[in-house]
Structures are given as structure tokens and as C-alpha cells.
Design a protein around this motif. Sequence first.
Motif, PDB file in Angstrom:
ATOM      1  N   VAL A  76       1.119  -1.142   0.061  1.00 50.03           N
ATOM      2  CA  VAL A  76      -0.091   0.053  -0.143  1.00 50.03           C
ATOM      3  C   VAL A  76       0.863   1.265   0.065  1.00 50.03           C
ATOM      4  O   VAL A  76       1.786   1.572   0.930  1.00 50.03           O
ATOM      5  CB  VAL A  76      -1.017   0.098   1.148  1.00 50.03           C
ATOM      6  CG1 VAL A  76      -1.838   1.422   1.296  1.00 50.03           C
ATOM      7  CG2 VAL A  76      -1.954  -1.233   1.013  1.00 50.03           C
ATOM      8  N   LEU A  77       0.766   2.006  -0.973  1.00 44.54           N
ATOM      9  CA  LEU A  77       1.639   3.394  -1.212  1.00 44.54           C
ATOM     10  C   LEU A  77       0.677   4.341  -0.308  1.00 44.54           C
ATOM     11  O   LEU A  77      -0.458   4.353  -0.677  1.00 44.54           O
ATOM     12  CB  LEU A  77       1.662   3.748  -2.485  1.00 44.54           C
ATOM     13  CG  LEU A  77       2.475   2.832  -3.404  1.00 44.54           C
ATOM     14  CD1 LEU A  77       2.688   3.404  -4.689  1.00 44.54           C
ATOM     15  CD2 LEU A  77       3.806   2.254  -2.817  1.00 44.54           C
ATOM     16  N   LEU A  78       1.056   4.952   0.643  1.00 47.52           N
ATOM     17  CA  LEU A  78       0.496   6.110   1.297  1.00 47.52           C
ATOM     18  C   LEU A  78       0.964   7.374   0.828  1.00 47.52           C
ATOM     19  O   LEU A  78       2.568   7.801   1.228  1.00 47.52           O
ATOM     20  CB  LEU A  78       0.564   6.034   2.835  1.00 47.52           C
ATOM     21  CG  LEU A  78       0.227   7.201   3.668  1.00 47.52           C
ATOM     22  CD1 LEU A  78      -1.361   7.348   3.408  1.00 47.52           C
ATOM     23  CD2 LEU A  78       0.405   6.993   5.083  1.00 47.52           C
ATOM     24  N   LEU A  79       0.429   8.214   0.120  1.00 48.86           N
ATOM     25  CA  LEU A  79       0.781   9.589  -0.361  1.00 48.86           C
ATOM     26  C   LEU A  79       0.529  10.549   0.454  1.00 48.86           C
ATOM     27  O   LEU A  79      -0.776  10.698   0.944  1.00 48.86           O
ATOM     28  CB  LEU A  79       0.364   9.636  -1.990  1.00 48.86           C
ATOM     29  CG  LEU A  79       0.965   8.910  -2.772  1.00 48.86           C
ATOM     30  CD1 LEU A  79       1.437   7.553  -2.862  1.00 48.86           C
ATOM     31  CD2 LEU A  79       0.345   9.198  -4.310  1.00 48.86           C
ATOM     32  N   ILE A  80       1.354  11.514   0.753  1.00 47.83           N
ATOM     33  CA  ILE A  80       0.883  12.581   1.527  1.00 47.83           C
ATOM     34  C   ILE A  80       1.737  13.900   0.910  1.00 47.83           C
ATOM     35  O   ILE A  80       2.944  14.011   0.531  1.00 47.83           O
ATOM     36  CB  ILE A  80       1.567  12.539   3.089  1.00 47.83           C
ATOM     37  CG1 ILE A  80       1.099  11.365   3.744  1.00 47.83           C
ATOM     38  CG2 ILE A  80       1.163  13.791   3.959  1.00 47.83           C
ATOM     39  CD1 ILE A  80       1.811  11.015   5.133  1.00 47.83           C
ATOM     40  N   ASP A  81       0.882  14.966   0.799  1.00 42.90           N
ATOM     41  CA  ASP A  81       1.613  16.272   0.370  1.00 42.90           C
ATOM     42  C   ASP A  81       2.543  16.685   1.131  1.00 42.90           C
ATOM     43  O   ASP A  81       2.354  16.874   2.404  1.00 42.90           O
ATOM     44  CB  ASP A  81       0.399  17.342   0.178  1.00 42.90           C
ATOM     45  CG  ASP A  81       0.704  18.546  -0.559  1.00 42.90           C
ATOM     46  OD1 ASP A  81       1.946  18.862  -0.407  1.00 42.90           O
ATOM     47  OD2 ASP A  81       0.062  19.177  -1.352  1.00 42.90           O
ATOM     48  N   ARG A  93      -0.018  -5.837   6.253  1.00 38.57           N
ATOM     49  CA  ARG A  93       0.271  -5.154   4.731  1.00 38.57           C
ATOM     50  C   ARG A  93       1.315  -4.420   4.933  1.00 38.57           C
ATOM     51  O   ARG A  93       1.696  -3.457   5.777  1.00 38.57           O
ATOM     52  CB  ARG A  93      -1.184  -4.261   4.607  1.00 38.57           C
ATOM     53  CG  ARG A  93      -2.268  -4.877   4.194  1.00 38.57           C
ATOM     54  CD  ARG A  93      -2.338  -6.245   3.286  1.00 38.57           C
ATOM     55  NE  ARG A  93      -3.847  -6.653   2.805  1.00 38.57           N
ATOM     56  CZ  ARG A  93      -3.836  -7.610   2.160  1.00 38.57           C
ATOM     57  NH1 ARG A  93      -2.568  -8.352   1.796  1.00 38.57           N
ATOM     58  NH2 ARG A  93      -4.931  -8.103   1.831  1.00 38.57           N
ATOM     59  N   GLY A  94       2.239  -4.684   3.850  1.00 32.49           N
ATOM     60  CA  GLY A  94       3.332  -3.666   3.645  1.00 32.49           C
ATOM     61  C   GLY A  94       3.029  -2.374   3.294  1.00 32.49           C
ATOM     62  O   GLY A  94       1.960  -2.139   2.513  1.00 32.49           O
ATOM     63  N   THR A  95       3.583  -1.352   3.588  1.00 31.58           N
ATOM     64  CA  THR A  95       3.421   0.353   3.309  1.00 31.58           C
ATOM     65  C   THR A  95       4.555   0.979   2.786  1.00 31.58           C
ATOM     66  O   THR A  95       5.830   0.418   3.182  1.00 31.58           O
ATOM     67  CB  THR A  95       2.582   0.859   4.517  1.00 31.58           C
ATOM     68  OG1 THR A  95       3.606   0.781   5.515  1.00 31.58           O
ATOM     69  CG2 THR A  95       1.258   0.226   4.698  1.00 31.58           C
ATOM     70  N   LEU A  96       4.312   1.659   1.928  1.00 30.21           N
ATOM     71  CA  LEU A  96       5.558   2.647   1.699  1.00 30.21           C
ATOM     72  C   LEU A  96       4.918   4.067   1.658  1.00 30.21           C
ATOM     73  O   LEU A  96       4.081   4.405   0.831  1.00 30.21           O
ATOM     74  CB  LEU A  96       6.069   2.489   0.177  1.00 30.21           C
ATOM     75  CG  LEU A  96       7.051   3.139  -0.356  1.00 30.21           C
ATOM     76  CD1 LEU A  96       8.393   3.069   0.604  1.00 30.21           C
ATOM     77  CD2 LEU A  96       7.588   2.660  -1.716  1.00 30.21           C
TER      78      LEU A  96
END
Length: 212
Positions: free
Chosen positions: A119-124, A145-148
Motif C-alpha cells: 500500500v503506497l501512502l501518499l501525503i502532500d 500489509r506492507g506499506t511505503l
Amino acid sequence: MIDPLPPATTAQFIIACSNTSQLPEGELPEVAVAGRSNCGKSTLINALTGRHRLAHSSGTPGRTRQLIYFAVKLAARDPAFNLVDLPGYGWARVPQRLRAQWGGLVSAYIEQRQQLRLVLLLIDIRRAPAQEERDLLEWCALRQRGTLTILTKADKLSKAQRFVAAKQAQRALALSRPPLVCSINLRESIAELRGALMQALSTDAPASPSAS
Ligand SMILES: Nc1nc2c(ncn2[C@@H]2O[C@H](COP(=O)(O)OP(=O)(O)O)[C@@H](O)[C@H]2O)c(=O)[nH]1
Ligand SMILES: [Mg+2]
């Protein structure tokens, strides 16, 4: 204008799912892209694949509440995978409020989807991480769940400011390593992200928290 990365060998829209019964069959590994509306999800999908109109569905009402699937193969030697653009969230405490507020579809997807690898977690990058981001990471960890975590729109800040923002986000989110700092205007950051994805997909099993 930066010199673009080579376009993906394959990058095509597959399906927009409104419920889990519509999720595509097959064994292809999946990478999901999560984050607030406007954090840069669609733009990053376009940059990753080198297809500038692929993910932009703005002006298509309804799409914002669906899981949008793209079949991707970055280069001939790379594994094929599905990239899944998740609806922008507005969640709170996990898991109950996440379920209620972000929608049953996304929570069911993250909880149950066998082939979900990352799961890619995008933050401005200009915004401090909020509780909702901590909640998502916590919940993904609970579900193994793996996250980046990726800070987007890095070109909006100076190099020194980017460094500070990355440190602050790492601390605020208790990340074991600094988040990836990305911009569609920084070619090497997109290349780095491509490399991180290929590494995550090259492991046989879904990434566990200890592996991420
Ligand atoms: N300067 C800059 N703007 C960006 C970048 N990524 C996204 N944006 C802008 O941020 C806005 C929201 O992007 P979008 O991909 O639609 O966000 P989404 O709602 O998460 O899919 C758009 O105006 C994009 O052009 C970036 O790396 N740099
Ligand atoms: Mg979008």
C-alpha cells in the motif's frame, strides 16, 4: 521539461470497481495507492507509467468512489502487476471508524485482497501527517500489509525544506526509514519509486510489517 523515464511496456485501464464482487480475477500482484483527495495519486500513477493521461479521471463523477485498476508492466524484464487507485479518504480511528467513514469497499479490499502486496501512502509534502495517515499505517500493520510512505509534490519545497519535512513525517508516523520524497518534476525520484516497487514485487509472499 525533464527527460521522461521510458514509458511502461504495459499500462492500461482495466476496470473501475464499486464493490468487491467486481475485483478482477487472476493472480497478478497488486499495489494500492492511498491518500487524501488531491495529494497527487493520479499524477504519480501517470508519472510512474510514463502515460500522461492514464489515471486522470477528473471530470468523471463516481470514479472517486471506486477502485480504479490499471494493468502495468514497467519494462519487459519486470513483473506485471495491477496498480489500484483507491478513493481519497477521510478516515479516523481504526478499524471501526475507518470502515464507517472511508467506506466498506476500501477496508474490505485492504483486509481481504490476497494478492495485495503493498500500500503506497501518499501525503502532500507541505502538509504535516494527520491522524488519518497514522490510522491507515496502523491498520495496514494490523492486517500485515506492507506499506511505503511517499511525500508528494517535493518540487514545491526547497531541498533543505524537503529534508526537514521528511524527518518530521518519519517521526510523526513512527516510520522505520524516511519516507520517499517524490515529485513528478524530479525524474530520479520517480526512478527510485519504480525501483522500490519492483523490489516489493520481487518477494514471493505479501510483504509483512517486519519486511517493510
Ligand atoms: N508541482 C507539483 N504538482 C503536483 C505533483 N503531483 C500532483 N500535482 C498536482 O496536484 C493536484 C492534484 O493531483 P491529482 O493527481 O489529481 O491528485 P489525486 O486527487 O490524489 O489523484 C493536481 O493539480 C496536480 O497537477 C507534483 O509532483 N508537483
Ligand atoms: Mg485522482
